[in-house]
Design a protein around this motif. Structure first.
Motif, PDB file in Angstrom:
ATOM      1  N   VAL A  19      12.841  -0.196  11.569  1.00 28.73           N
ATOM      2  CA  VAL A  19      11.483  -0.785  11.682  1.00 28.73           C
ATOM      3  C   VAL A  19      10.138   0.269  10.934  1.00 28.73           C
ATOM      4  O   VAL A  19      10.195  -0.503  10.243  1.00 28.73           O
ATOM      5  N   TYR A  20      10.083   1.208  11.074  1.00 30.78           N
ATOM      6  CA  TYR A  20       9.505   1.974  10.084  1.00 30.78           C
ATOM      7  C   TYR A  20       9.745   1.263   8.674  1.00 30.78           C
ATOM      8  O   TYR A  20       8.483   2.025   7.910  1.00 30.78           O
ATOM      9  N   ALA A  21      10.475   1.364   8.083  1.00 31.99           N
ATOM     10  CA  ALA A  21      11.308   1.659   6.845  1.00 31.99           C
ATOM     11  C   ALA A  21      10.684  -0.147   6.270  1.00 31.99           C
ATOM     12  O   ALA A  21      10.088   0.172   5.478  1.00 31.99           O
ATOM     13  N   LEU A  22      10.798  -0.970   6.790  1.00 29.67           N
ATOM     14  CA  LEU A  22      10.380  -1.814   6.580  1.00 29.67           C
ATOM     15  C   LEU A  22       8.676  -2.138   6.948  1.00 29.67           C
ATOM     16  O   LEU A  22       8.632  -2.921   5.804  1.00 29.67           O
ATOM     17  N   ILE A  23       7.923  -1.487   7.482  1.00 33.47           N
ATOM     18  CA  ILE A  23       6.605  -1.664   7.550  1.00 33.47           C
ATOM     19  C   ILE A  23       6.062  -0.823   6.051  1.00 33.47           C
ATOM     20  O   ILE A  23       5.216  -0.694   5.658  1.00 33.47           O
ATOM     21  N   ALA A  24       6.752   0.364   6.451  1.00 32.60           N
ATOM     22  CA  ALA A  24       6.239   0.927   5.432  1.00 32.60           C
ATOM     23  C   ALA A  24       6.496   0.237   3.665  1.00 32.60           C
ATOM     24  O   ALA A  24       6.410   0.632   2.856  1.00 32.60           O
ATOM     25  N   TYR A  25       7.245  -0.357   3.870  1.00 29.38           N
ATOM     26  CA  TYR A  25       8.137  -1.162   2.457  1.00 29.38           C
ATOM     27  C   TYR A  25       6.829  -2.285   2.198  1.00 29.38           C
ATOM     28  O   TYR A  25       6.179  -2.279   0.902  1.00 29.38           O
ATOM     29  N   GLY A  26       5.826  -2.595   3.116  1.00 31.22           N
ATOM     30  CA  GLY A  26       4.836  -3.505   3.181  1.00 31.22           C
ATOM     31  C   GLY A  26       4.179  -2.818   2.244  1.00 31.22           C
ATOM     32  O   GLY A  26       3.152  -2.971   1.451  1.00 31.22           O
ATOM     33  N   PHE A  27       3.531  -1.283   2.610  1.00 34.47           N
ATOM     34  CA  PHE A  27       2.549  -0.881   2.188  1.00 34.47           C
ATOM     35  C   PHE A  27       2.465  -0.384   0.891  1.00 34.47           C
ATOM     36  O   PHE A  27       2.627  -0.793  -0.024  1.00 34.47           O
ATOM     37  N   GLN A  28       4.326  -0.050   0.648  1.00 35.95           N
ATOM     38  CA  GLN A  28       4.330  -0.392  -1.028  1.00 35.95           C
ATOM     39  C   GLN A  28       4.617  -1.138  -1.992  1.00 35.95           C
ATOM     40  O   GLN A  28       4.046  -1.346  -3.021  1.00 35.95           O
ATOM     41  N   LEU A  29       4.803  -2.267  -1.197  1.00 32.24           N
ATOM     42  CA  LEU A  29       4.348  -3.739  -2.101  1.00 32.24           C
ATOM     43  C   LEU A  29       3.235  -4.003  -2.688  1.00 32.24           C
ATOM     44  O   LEU A  29       2.657  -4.063  -3.698  1.00 32.24           O
ATOM     45  N   THR A  30       1.780  -4.011  -1.698  1.00 28.62           N
ATOM     46  CA  THR A  30       1.100  -3.935  -1.846  1.00 28.62           C
ATOM     47  C   THR A  30       0.121  -2.537  -3.429  1.00 28.62           C
ATOM     48  O   THR A  30      -0.805  -2.640  -4.180  1.00 28.62           O
ATOM     49  N   TYR A  31       0.791  -1.120  -2.965  1.00 30.20           N
ATOM     50  CA  TYR A  31       0.149  -0.425  -3.704  1.00 30.20           C
ATOM     51  C   TYR A  31       0.805   0.095  -4.635  1.00 30.20           C
ATOM     52  O   TYR A  31       0.447  -0.079  -5.560  1.00 30.20           O
ATOM     53  N   ALA A  32       2.145  -1.185  -5.392  1.00 35.82           N
ATOM     54  CA  ALA A  32       2.711  -1.101  -6.681  1.00 35.82           C
ATOM     55  C   ALA A  32       1.997  -2.298  -7.403  1.00 35.82           C
ATOM     56  O   ALA A  32       1.324  -1.796  -8.642  1.00 35.82           O
ATOM     57  N   THR A  33       1.053  -3.414  -6.417  1.00 38.39           N
ATOM     58  CA  THR A  33       0.118  -4.267  -8.013  1.00 38.39           C
ATOM     59  C   THR A  33      -1.463  -3.312  -7.934  1.00 38.39           C
ATOM     60  O   THR A  33      -1.419  -3.954  -8.940  1.00 38.39           O
ATOM     61  N   SER A  34      -1.849  -3.459  -6.676  1.00 39.89           N
ATOM     62  CA  SER A  34      -2.963  -3.018  -7.031  1.00 39.89           C
ATOM     63  C   SER A  34      -3.846  -1.624  -6.391  1.00 39.89           C
ATOM     64  O   SER A  34      -4.570  -1.129  -6.418  1.00 39.89           O
ATOM     65  N   ARG A  35      -2.649  -0.450  -5.815  1.00 40.13           N
ATOM     66  CA  ARG A  35      -2.737   0.692  -5.897  1.00 40.13           C
ATOM     67  C   ARG A  35      -3.908   0.735  -4.406  1.00 40.13           C
ATOM     68  O   ARG A  35      -4.671   1.855  -4.027  1.00 40.13           O
ATOM     69  N   SER A  36      -4.170   0.000  -3.795  1.00 34.41           N
ATOM     70  CA  SER A  36      -4.073  -0.168  -1.953  1.00 34.41           C
ATOM     71  C   SER A  36      -3.514  -0.342  -1.212  1.00 34.41           C
ATOM     72  O   SER A  36      -2.619  -0.648  -1.676  1.00 34.41           O
ATOM     73  N   LEU A  37      -3.684  -0.575  -0.001  1.00 35.66           N
ATOM     74  CA  LEU A  37      -3.198  -0.433   1.405  1.00 35.66           C
ATOM     75  C   LEU A  37      -4.235  -1.199   2.448  1.00 35.66           C
ATOM     76  O   LEU A  37      -4.827  -1.002   2.545  1.00 35.66           O
ATOM     77  N   ASN A  38      -2.932  -1.339   3.252  1.00 38.49           N
ATOM     78  CA  ASN A  38      -3.623  -2.422   4.366  1.00 38.49           C
ATOM     79  C   ASN A  38      -3.877  -1.654   5.436  1.00 38.49           C
ATOM     80  O   ASN A  38      -2.072  -1.206   5.978  1.00 38.49           O
ATOM     81  N   PHE A  39      -4.813  -0.802   5.804  1.00 36.78           N
ATOM     82  CA  PHE A  39      -4.672   0.056   6.871  1.00 36.78           C
ATOM     83  C   PHE A  39      -4.813  -0.418   8.180  1.00 36.78           C
ATOM     84  O   PHE A  39      -4.678   0.104   9.006  1.00 36.78           O
ATOM     85  N   GLY A  40      -5.053  -1.904   8.471  1.00 35.24           N
ATOM     86  CA  GLY A  40      -4.868  -2.875   9.439  1.00 35.24           C
ATOM     87  C   GLY A  40      -3.920  -3.352   9.869  1.00 35.24           C
ATOM     88  O   GLY A  40      -3.185  -3.902  10.131  1.00 35.24           O
TER      89      GLY A  40
END
Length: 292
Positions: A19-40
């Motif tokens: 589950v941690y890995a799945l949420i972390a994968y969501g961080f990776q998806l946005t960081y890859a394209t925009s170098r930004s993260l959703n802290f919410g």
């Protein structure tokens, strides 16, 4: 020391670590394209779980509730990109940091007013009786976490490698300016990454809620651990987040069992501090060399 007990605790913790890995994968998806993260992202997990619970309470079958909740998560991710990220990226500022945090706080407040502050059970048709595999007991609920997390990450990776839009995703990740010159819309690709990230958050909420409960604070704990997994693995390695997520889950379970519940968070903190000191770009990340 009973090796069977160690194996039992490690396996149960590793499955939860997905589950941690799945949420972390969501961080990776946005960081890859925009170098930004959703802290919410944690609040997105929580709200999606509440929405899924509401669909269930309204009598929606489980097989229909899941895609509806995933659609909600994707739309919520797109809303985050539009409201909190797009303008900041256009202005080349770091304003998205505060804006995503503020949106997360808004979602937390809204959920407390809509659904209350009490934790609620999440009904599921998946049985919870343990089955024995190679001498280790696992429940179908735990196995559903593994199947769901690995399946959605695999499908997204397949999309990125086998479709034209997926190729655009990879191009923007490598060099946004060059991708624009080739006719690829960076804005549309960033939107897609946030949509995927929101759907991933919704799936994480659906998978973990039957094991824990649904409550306004459920996302806060999960997202902190997921962020640690993303940083330790590296923000550009999907395989890395799976390995690190499972390892962290196993270490937490063993620490809690042998040292006491108060030490449950210690392995993650030690792993994070050690990795940042030795490899700031992550265990599976790649150092970026910039020419100046």
């Amino acid at each position: 020391m009973d090796l069977r007990i160690i194996g039992q605790m490690a396996v149960s913790g590793a499955l939860m670590g997905l589950v941690y890995a799945l949420i972390a994968y969501g961080f990776q998806l946005t960081y890859a394209t925009s170098r930004s993260l959703n802290f919410g992202q944690g609040e997105l997990v929580m709200v999606s779980a509440f929405v899924a619970l509401t669909f269930t309470d309204l009598g929606l079958p489980y097989g229909l509730m899941v895609p509806c909740a995933l659609l909600f998560g994707a739309l919520a991710g797109l809303a985050v990109e539009r409201a909190a990220v797009r303008l900041a990226l256009q202005q080349k500022s770091e304003g998205w940091i505060m804006l995503t945090i503020i949106l997360g706080l808004f979602l937390l407040s809204a959920s407390e007013n809509l659904w209350g502050r009490d934790d609620r059970p999440f009904p599921t048709p998946i049985p919870s009786e343990a089955i024995r595999v190679l001498g280790i007991e696992v429940t179908p609920l735990e196995l559903s976490v593994a199947v769901g997390a690995l399946a959605v990450m695999g499908l997204i990776e397949l999309f990125k490698r086998a479709t034209l839009q997926g190729k655009a995703f990879e191009a923007v990740s490598a060099d946004p300016e060059a991708a624009e010159l080739m006719g690829i819309s960076s804005r549309r690709t960033v939107m897609l990454s946030y949509g995927f990230s929101g759907a991933v958050a919704a799936l994480a909420g659906i998978l973990v809620s039957p094991i824990t409960t649904v409550g306004p604070t459920m996302g806060a704990v999960l997202v902190l651990k997921a962020f640690s997994v993303a940083v330790v693995a590296g923000l550009d390695s999907g395989f890395g987040v799976v390995v690190v997520g499972m390892a962290l889950g196993a270490l937490e379970s063993l620490a809690s069992f042998y040292l006491g519940s108060g030490w449950r968070e210690a392995p993650g903190l030690v792993l994070l501090i050690t990795t940042l000191a030795a490899r700031p770009y992550g265990l599976f990340g790649r150092a970026i060399i910039r020419k100046v």
